[in-house]
Enzyme design. Structure first.
Site, PDB file in Angstrom:
ATOM      1  N   THR A  83       0.826  -1.207   0.000  1.00  0.00           N
ATOM      2  CA  THR A  83       0.000   0.000   0.000  1.00  0.00           C
ATOM      3  C   THR A  83       0.861   1.258   0.000  1.00  0.00           C
ATOM      4  OG1 THR A  83      -1.706  -1.213   1.193  1.00  0.00           O
ATOM      5  CG2 THR A  83      -1.922   1.167   1.141  1.00  0.00           C
ATOM      6  N   CYS A  84       1.931   1.260   0.752  1.00  0.00           N
ATOM      7  CA  CYS A  84       2.818   2.429   0.786  1.00  0.00           C
ATOM      8  C   CYS A  84       3.467   2.637  -0.584  1.00  0.00           C
ATOM      9  CB  CYS A  84       3.890   2.254   1.854  1.00  0.00           C
ATOM     10  SG  CYS A  84       3.229   2.107   3.530  1.00  0.00           S
ATOM     11  N   ALA A  85       3.938   1.560  -1.190  1.00  0.00           N
ATOM     12  CA  ALA A  85       4.536   1.650  -2.520  1.00  0.00           C
ATOM     13  C   ALA A  85       3.520   2.178  -3.526  1.00  0.00           C
ATOM     14  CB  ALA A  85       5.069   0.287  -2.942  1.00  0.00           C
TER      15      ALA A  85
END
Length: 190
Positions: A83-85
């Site tokens: 999700t961060c990527a």
């Protein structure tokens, strides 16, 4: 305590997700488990707290160095999570259409990892900043996870800072494993 039924709830010019309580007693969720945070995001209209991060060349970069431009702080736990990527990729695409705007990808990832990720992913419109040696960022922005499995990392949030250095918009994502509301961020930048 009443459970919020949406990932994030609009409040006073920004969003506060998860369980909203009083200052210093804010929590979000990580896969349904409550995670307490160190504080609250700065208030809309307040001066954005200055901070220093480390870029890919190991140089210190301060928020005040971007005065005169709008700044989007994409705050998240780690680039090593899907999700961060994904959020960095999405903000990279958005940045191409945002004049006089800088997007900072802020995490505690080491600058080497951030640089490698951006190189591999072709991220050119976002400035990755590591706050691994600058704990004041997490405290000033209230995003340090003080409980839960990611204790010690940052929560997921977005802060838009105007060219004048004032906070224009905030979004604390109620479920850390979910993406920010990009549409709301773009609306705030209009």
């Amino acid at each position: 305590m009443k459970k919020m039924c949406m990932a994030a709830v609009m409040v006073a010019g920004g969003t506060l997700g998860g369980y909203a309580q009083q200052a210093g007693d804010v929590s979000v969720k990580l896969r349904g488990q409550e995670v307490k945070l160190s504080g609250m995001l700065p208030a809309v209209g307040a001066e954005a707290p200055d901070f220093t991060g480390v870029d890919g060349s190991l140089s210190d970069v301060s928020l005040n160095g971007f005065r005169g431009k709008r700044v989007v702080l994409n705050i998240f736990p780690s680039l090593d999570t899907p999700t961060c990527a994904l959020s960095v990729r999405q903000f990279n695409q958005m940045a191409a259409s945002l004049p006089n705007t800088v997007i900072l990808a802020v995490s505690m990832d080491l600058p080497f990892a951030q640089k490698r990720f951006c190189s591999v992913e072709g991220i050119e419109n976002v400035v990755p900043l590591s706050v691994f040696r600058n704990p004041e960022f997490a405290e000033r922005y209230g995003v340090l996870q003080v409980s839960g499995p990611l204790h010690g990392l940052l929560a997921r949030a977005v802060v838009v800072v105007g060219a004048d250095g004032k906070v224009e918009y905030t979004q604390l994502v109620g479920e850390i494993s979910e993406e920010p509301d990009y549409k709301a961020v773009m609306e705030a930048l209009k």
